[in-house]
Scaffold this motif. Structure first.
Motif, short mmCIF file in Angstrom:
data_model
loop_
_atom_site.label_atom_id
_atom_site.label_comp_id
_atom_site.label_asym_id
_atom_site.label_seq_id
_atom_site.Cartn_x
_atom_site.Cartn_y
_atom_site.Cartn_z
N ASP A 56 -18.45 12.78 -51.63
CA ASP A 56 -18.99 11.42 -51.72
C ASP A 56 -18.73 10.66 -50.41
OD1 ASP A 56 -19.81 11.78 -54.39
OD2 ASP A 56 -17.79 11.33 -55.09
N LYS A 58 -18.33 11.93 -47.48
CA LYS A 58 -19.21 12.48 -46.45
C LYS A 58 -20.61 11.90 -46.57
CE LYS A 58 -20.60 16.89 -44.41
NZ LYS A 58 -20.46 18.38 -44.49
N HIS A 59 -21.08 11.69 -47.80
CA HIS A 59 -22.40 11.09 -47.98
C HIS A 59 -22.41 9.63 -47.50
CE1 HIS A 59 -26.43 10.85 -49.74
NE2 HIS A 59 -26.10 9.61 -50.08
N GLU A 61 -20.64 8.44 -45.17
CA GLU A 61 -20.63 8.50 -43.70
C GLU A 61 -22.03 8.72 -43.15
OE1 GLU A 61 -16.07 10.16 -42.99
OE2 GLU A 61 -17.77 11.57 -43.07
N SER A 62 -22.88 9.40 -43.92
CA SER A 62 -24.26 9.60 -43.47
C SER A 62 -25.08 8.32 -43.60
CB SER A 62 -24.91 10.73 -44.28
OG SER A 62 -25.14 10.33 -45.63
N ILE A 63 -24.69 7.47 -44.55
CA ILE A 63 -25.38 6.18 -44.73
C ILE A 63 -24.89 5.17 -43.72
CG2 ILE A 63 -25.77 4.25 -46.31
CD1 ILE A 63 -25.42 6.18 -48.64
N PRO A 65 -23.22 5.30 -40.33
CA PRO A 65 -22.78 6.18 -39.24
C PRO A 65 -21.80 5.54 -38.26
CG PRO A 65 -25.00 5.36 -38.84
CD PRO A 65 -24.63 4.91 -40.22
N GLU A 103 -28.96 -0.31 -46.18
CA GLU A 103 -27.71 0.43 -46.36
C GLU A 103 -27.07 0.11 -47.71
OE1 GLU A 103 -26.37 0.97 -41.66
OE2 GLU A 103 -25.37 -0.53 -42.92
N ASN A 106 -29.03 2.06 -50.30
CA ASN A 106 -28.70 3.48 -50.32
C ASN A 106 -27.34 3.73 -50.97
OD1 ASN A 106 -31.10 4.24 -49.06
ND2 ASN A 106 -30.23 4.04 -47.00
N TYR A 110 -26.88 5.75 -54.63
CA TYR A 110 -26.00 6.92 -54.71
C TYR A 110 -24.89 6.70 -55.75
CZ TYR A 110 -22.85 10.70 -53.31
OH TYR A 110 -22.05 11.80 -53.32
#
Length: 510
Positions: A56, A58-59, A61-63, A65, A103, A106, A110
């Motif tokens: 979670d 890691k996800h 961190e993708s949203i 950056p 952001e 997103n 999630y």
């Protein structure tokens, strides 16, 4: 499980049990980590939510950056896990700081799919624990969404992101000859999104009304990530349901406010403050009536302070009163556009109320430094009362005729057991703050207070929360101000907009 506390054969409410234990623990230490965990002190059962994993994170961190948009671990997130008054403490180990509505969308989409609970965090100036996680909720901080998008000096409309600090907005507007319709003691910390989410009141409500009237539009992200565009740049829009009003005062339980459009008045050119002494509460009411009649169009604030509140503040600030000792004081502020016009109206008003024996004594000033000193005698009362070992504060709306009745009633019940029972607040909008302070909060004191204060308020058809919301501390008391049918409808609305219940769980509704 917390033990039940009994006194004289009667069980105290769970909240007061916890409060008693909390004050005892706080008296032993002042360390941040020693603030009792909310889940334990309020005996709250964790909801059916997931626990965040490395996947979670890691996800997220993708949203988000950028390196400064995520905080991890309780050491880094400690400032987001406790309130200013050190009443509540959570265990949120993940703080997310979005910069855009996309952001936020997103993140919410999630979290909703994964059933991760979310706690929305603003300026952390609330008094009901509404923005602090209880368990390990994902903390959604609005700090980085602090952009002023536009100020239209012709229409008087400000459009900004929800993380803008109220005091900064006031500064931006001042450069355009405008002002915020809202003013709070916490304006240099609180955020406009939090103000709207709690429907904050403040000292200008008498003049400019509540945020339900000032807020023209909102952008809100729902629990499933849907971005609701409820923005409006016009003051008249009579098309369908006014959905924005559902989110004003919803305390982050229905959606995340990301943008605000608010109508702002033209800045005033004159300011006067009157500080008056009165012999009884009936004189306060007469003073208020005459004030509205004589100063109507320039009247901005009308604040009540009783003798005990003023003396506590004076002792704390190590200052003095500008007038003699009286049972009641009122602080009146006027703002306008003509110095001579305002001065004449104030002179005529004072001649009338003093000449008729309504007001016993008073001072008036238009000097900024003296105005600041007078306002401190009102605005710093909470700080002064909280300097005691314990202080219980109640934010109530009561009919003006009975506005002050709660104070002598509480003095009769607990005055002999505590150091201070005082009342102060906004006469102009019927909002009284009752503070009870002393050396030790005992079961005897707690029983005499709870639920008497709320029963007293209900009998007068008042509100148990005038301007500070419900948050974590008052859901069990909501029934004293709202009918069962109303509460059921609130729960239905919550279910429609947040089916998985991930937004600010454990807050507002039990």
């Amino acid at each position: 499980m917390l033990p039940n506390i009994f006194h004289n054969g009667r069980q105290l409410s769970r909240i007061f049990q916890c409060t008693l234990q909390m004050y005892r623990q706080r008296s032993l230490t002042t360390g941040v980590n020693e603030i009792p965990l909310s889940k334990d002190h309020y005996n709250i059962k964790r909801g059916p939510f997931s626990v965040a994993t490395d996947a979670d994170i890691k996800h997220f961190e993708s949203i988000l950056p950028a390196g400064n948009q995520i905080l991890l671990g309780l050491e880094e997130t400690v400032g987001y896990n406790r309130d200013y008054f050190k009443y509540v403490r959570g265990l949120g180990a993940i703080v997310l700081k979005p910069r855009t509505s996309e952001e936020v969308s997103n993140i919410m989409r999630y979290c909703n799919n994964k059933r991760l609970a979310v706690s929305v965090f603003g300026g952390n100036t609330g008094v009901c624990g509404g923005s602090i996680p209880v368990f390990d909720e994902i903390i959604l901080s609005m700090d980085l969404m602090n952009r002023v998008e536009s100020i239209d000096k012709y229409s008087g409309i400000l459009v900004c992101e929800s993380g803008c600090v109220l005091g900064k907005l006031e500064e931006e507007l001042a450069m355009e000859g405008m002002m915020m319709p809202l003013d709070l003691g916490a304006k240099n910390s609180c955020q406009i999104g939090g103000n709207v989410s709690t429907n904050a009141g403040g000292i200008r409500l008498l003049r400019y009304g509540s945020l339900h009237g000032s807020v023209l539009g909102l952008e809100v992200v729902l629990a499933d990530g849907t971005i609701m565009d409820l923005m409006s740049n016009v003051k008249k829009d009579n098309t369908g349901y006014h959905l924005k009003h559902m989110f004003i005062g919803s305390e982050g339980t229905l959606g995340v406010i990301t943008r605000v459009a608010i109508a702002c008045p033209t800045a005033t050119k004159t300011q006067n403050v009157l500080f008056l002494g009165l012999r009884d509460y009936s004189s306060v009411l007469r003073t208020f009536l005459e004030c509205k009649a004589c100063l109507g169009e320039i009247l901005t604030s009308f604040e009540l302070i009783d003798r005990d509140a003023l003396e506590c503040c004076i002792e704390h600030l190590r200052t003095s009163s500008p007038i003699g000792s009286y049972p009641f004081y009122v602080l009146i502020e006027t703002t306008g556009s003509s110095k001579q016009h305002d001065a004449e109206k104030i002179r005529d008003y004072l001649e009338h109320v003093i000449g008729h024996g309504i007001v016993s004594d008073g001072v008036v000033t238009n000097e900024p430094s003296k105005i600041t000193k007078l306002w401190q005698l009102r605005e710093r009362i909470p700080e002064a009362t909280y300097s005691n070992n314990f202080c219980l504060t109640f934010d109530l709306s009561l009919p003006l005729k009975n506005f002050y009745d709660i104070v002598p009633a509480m003095k009769d019940r607990v005055g002999h057991l505590v150091k201070l029972v005082c009342g102060f607040g906004h006469i102009g909008d019927s909002n009284i703050h009752l503070n009870i302070a002393g050396d030790e909060l005992t079961p005897e004191i707690a029983e005499l207070i709870d639920p008497f204060v709320y029963e007293f308020t209900r009998k007068l058809r008042g509100s148990i929360s005038a301007e500070h919301g419900i948050g974590l501390l008052k859901p069990k008391y909501l029934k004293y101000s709202k009918s069962a049918e109303s509460i059921d409808l609130m729960k239905q609305l919550k279910l429609v907009l947040d089916r998985n219940g991930i937004l600010n769980p454990y807050k507002v509704l039990c």
